[in-house]
Design a protein around this motif. Structure first.
Motif, PDB file in Angstrom:
ATOM      1  N   ARG A 179     -13.452  35.016 -29.544  1.00  0.00           N
ATOM      2  CA  ARG A 179     -14.155  36.063 -30.297  1.00  0.00           C
ATOM      3  C   ARG A 179     -14.777  37.093 -29.361  1.00  0.00           C
ATOM      4  NH1 ARG A 179     -18.250  33.299 -33.802  1.00  0.00           N
ATOM      5  NH2 ARG A 179     -18.594  35.311 -34.773  1.00  0.00           N
ATOM      6  N   GLU A 209     -13.833  41.213 -29.000  1.00  0.00           N
ATOM      7  CA  GLU A 209     -14.808  42.311 -29.001  1.00  0.00           C
ATOM      8  C   GLU A 209     -14.627  43.180 -27.760  1.00  0.00           C
ATOM      9  OE1 GLU A 209     -17.059  42.829 -31.372  1.00  0.00           O
ATOM     10  OE2 GLU A 209     -17.064  40.941 -32.463  1.00  0.00           O
ATOM     11  N   ARG A 217     -21.986  35.294 -26.231  1.00  0.00           N
ATOM     12  CA  ARG A 217     -22.379  34.210 -27.147  1.00  0.00           C
ATOM     13  C   ARG A 217     -23.787  33.729 -26.826  1.00  0.00           C
ATOM     14  NH1 ARG A 217     -19.058  32.599 -23.215  1.00  0.00           N
ATOM     15  NH2 ARG A 217     -19.547  30.718 -22.013  1.00  0.00           N
ATOM     16  N   LYS A 238     -27.350  34.954 -28.889  1.00  0.00           N
ATOM     17  CA  LYS A 238     -27.870  34.352 -30.108  1.00  0.00           C
ATOM     18  C   LYS A 238     -29.096  33.477 -29.817  1.00  0.00           C
ATOM     19  CE  LYS A 238     -25.720  32.439 -34.171  1.00  0.00           C
ATOM     20  NZ  LYS A 238     -24.442  32.141 -34.768  1.00  0.00           N
ATOM     21  N   SER A 248     -23.774  40.968 -37.266  1.00  0.00           N
ATOM     22  CA  SER A 248     -24.569  39.881 -37.833  1.00  0.00           C
ATOM     23  C   SER A 248     -24.298  38.568 -37.107  1.00  0.00           C
ATOM     24  CB  SER A 248     -24.279  39.751 -39.319  1.00  0.00           C
ATOM     25  OG  SER A 248     -22.894  39.672 -39.499  1.00  0.00           O
ATOM     26  N   SER A 249     -23.187  38.474 -36.387  1.00  0.00           N
ATOM     27  CA  SER A 249     -22.884  37.253 -35.642  1.00  0.00           C
ATOM     28  C   SER A 249     -23.763  37.130 -34.397  1.00  0.00           C
ATOM     29  CB  SER A 249     -21.428  37.275 -35.204  1.00  0.00           C
ATOM     30  OG  SER A 249     -21.227  38.420 -34.387  1.00  0.00           O
ATOM     31  N   GLU A 250     -24.499  38.188 -34.089  1.00  0.00           N
ATOM     32  CA  GLU A 250     -25.313  38.250 -32.867  1.00  0.00           C
ATOM     33  C   GLU A 250     -24.465  38.038 -31.627  1.00  0.00           C
ATOM     34  OE1 GLU A 250     -29.266  36.505 -32.744  1.00  0.00           O
ATOM     35  OE2 GLU A 250     -29.019  36.000 -34.855  1.00  0.00           O
ATOM     36  N   LEU A 251     -23.218  38.390 -31.743  1.00  0.00           N
ATOM     37  CA  LEU A 251     -22.308  38.231 -30.607  1.00  0.00           C
ATOM     38  C   LEU A 251     -22.238  39.517 -29.810  1.00  0.00           C
ATOM     39  CD1 LEU A 251     -20.229  36.086 -29.599  1.00  0.00           C
ATOM     40  CD2 LEU A 251     -18.502  37.407 -30.811  1.00  0.00           C
TER      41      LEU A 251
END
Ligand code: ASP
Length: 443
Positions: free
Chosen positions: A235, A239, A383, A386, A413-416
């Motif tokens: 992921r 990005e 990652r 978060k 919203s994934s705070e990634l």
């Protein structure tokens, strides 16, 4: 243990590079399936064989007056392979292969066919040198009638075929349609073939050997000597690649990701380096709070303001339709209570801007419309964010210290990731400031 190893063009550009690749393969007997690219650049300014083939094919389908140039190009391509054959001391002769290629060129077999010969011939040489079986990708990598990759059929065919083949070389970049016509992936597509093969054999790992020691935290053209990333998740990688970081073809992650097979990016010229491991998930703590920073320049933004727009059903849809009708793709879309901002590529937008403005006025009757240009978007990905407080605070104080004015902020919203919009001319300073605060100070 089963490993699939893919070697990029620069890793196979000459006999010397072939020897390095073979040493790597022979060092670990689980490296059983090899996916080669076509010979790439031997030094800066050199031409990749794939580009030579495209050029040669263009000459082949032109008038007779280009015949000399065509012959010259064809001999130059042949010379690249002959140089490898001699350097490796192989006794193989590619005359018959080149006869077929000439014949197919004169029958206008297509640009895809032409380009694919780079990998095809390199695969033959690699198989000969290693003593592995050669499998033509046209027999096992399938595209449908429309030219779309057919993953299901490929997986069936390939896994069956490789079940009986303990060691094989399968050239990257191409496959064939049901009528037998050769079709290539987009440029850099050997990475995809490697991933497909790894999935088919249920490999433990897909090693992607290239000329850099993995992904770097930031672009070395922007930050001086950036550190490498040890472990990155799929992921995070998505990005960062979306924002312009390149090492691996974007589509290469899909086949292996579904199977939970990690990809290991490694350097053929420096095999002792750790490289970057790309995984589905990991408990391993990242070295730094952020995994990477990437960005792109030259965006324009269109801010639409209208009081109470949030309560107007379908407001956003109507605005977006204007962009769709003008065939402008949207890159990013932060919104406020009474505003929404649309980020688009400046070059795509410029010639249609007046049509878009008129369209928005007609559709939603905004109170106010504002356009800005020469903007850059920067993605700070990690990652680790978060679980860490104050990440955005640190980013923005670093930017303030560097005198960078922040035009837009958006945290997924994934705070990634955190996406930051700045002026083009602040791009480099902004990335350096963020790198500095998270990597150099390492708090
Ligand atoms: N040889 C092809 C290219 O140059 C494919 C690859 O190297 O992955 O794009």
């Amino acid at each position: 243990m089963k490993k699939v190893v893919k070697f990029g063009g620069s890793s196979l550009a000459s006999a010397e590079q072939f020897k390095k690749a073979a040493r790597i393969i022979n060092k670990d007997e689980s490296r059983r399936y090899v996916v080669p690219s076509a010979p790439g650049k031997r030094m800066p300014g050199d031409t990749k064989v794939t580009d030579m083939l495209y050029r040669c094919y263009n000459l082949a389908i032109m008038d007779d007056e280009y015949e000399d140039e065509f012959e010259e190009q064809m001999s130059a391509i042949r010379a690249r392979y002959d140089e490898i054959i001699t350097g490796l001391g192989l006794s193989i002769d590619l005359s018959e292969e080149f006869k077929t290629i000439r014949m197919e060129f004169s029958r206008k077999a297509g640009r895809s066919y032409a380009a694919s010969r780079g990998e095809y011939l390199n695969g033959i040489l690699m198989a000969e040198y290693l003593g592995y079986e050669f499998i033509d990708a046209a027999e096992v990598i399938c595209f449908d009638e429309e030219g779309n990759f057919d993953g299901e059929r490929t997986n069936e065919l390939l896994s069956e075929r490789l079940a009986d083949t303990p060691r094989a070389v399968i050239p990257g970049f191409y496959g064939a349609m049901p009528n037998g016509r050769v079709k290539t992936f987009s440029r850099g597509g050997s990475d995809i073939t490697g991933s497909i093969v790894a999935k088919a054999v249920r490999a433990d790992i897909y090693e992607n050997w290239t000329d850099v020691s993995g992904f770097l935290i930031a672009d070395p053209g922007v930050v001086k000597n950036p550190k490498a990333i040890d472990v990155i998740t799929y992921r995070e990688l998505r990005e960062l690649s979306y924002m312009g970081a390149t090492v691996l073809h974007e589509d290469a992650i899909f086949p292996v990701r579904k199977e939970g097979i990690p990809i290991h990016i490694r350097n053929t010229n420096s095999p002792e380096d750790k490289g970057t491991l790309i995984v589905e998930g990991t408990c391993r703590k990242p070295r730094f709070v952020i995994t990477g920073i990437a960005g792109k320049k030259d965006f324009a933004s269109i801010t639409v303001e209208k009081a109470m727009m949030n309560s107007e059903v379908g407001f956003c849809k109507k605005v977006l339709e204007v962009f769709e009708e003008n065939e402008i793709s949207i890159e990013h879309m932060p919104s406020g209570i009474d505003t929404m901002t649309i980020f688009v590529h400046q070059d795509e937008f410029e010639e249609k801007e007046q049509k878009v403005i008129a369209g928005i006025h007609r559709r939603v009757e905004p109170d106010f419309l504002e356009l800005e240009s020469d903007l850059a978007l920067i993605a700070v990905v990690g990652r680790g964010m978060k679980a860490t407080r104050g990440t955005s605070g640190r980013i923005f104080s670093a930017l303030a210290h560097a005198n960078v004015n922040v035009k837009m902020i958006d945290q997924g919203s994934s705070e990634l990731n955190i996406i930051i919009g700045v002026r083009n001319h602040d791009f480099k300073d902004a990335i350096n400031a963020i790198y500095d605060i998270f990597v150099n100070t390492m708090i």
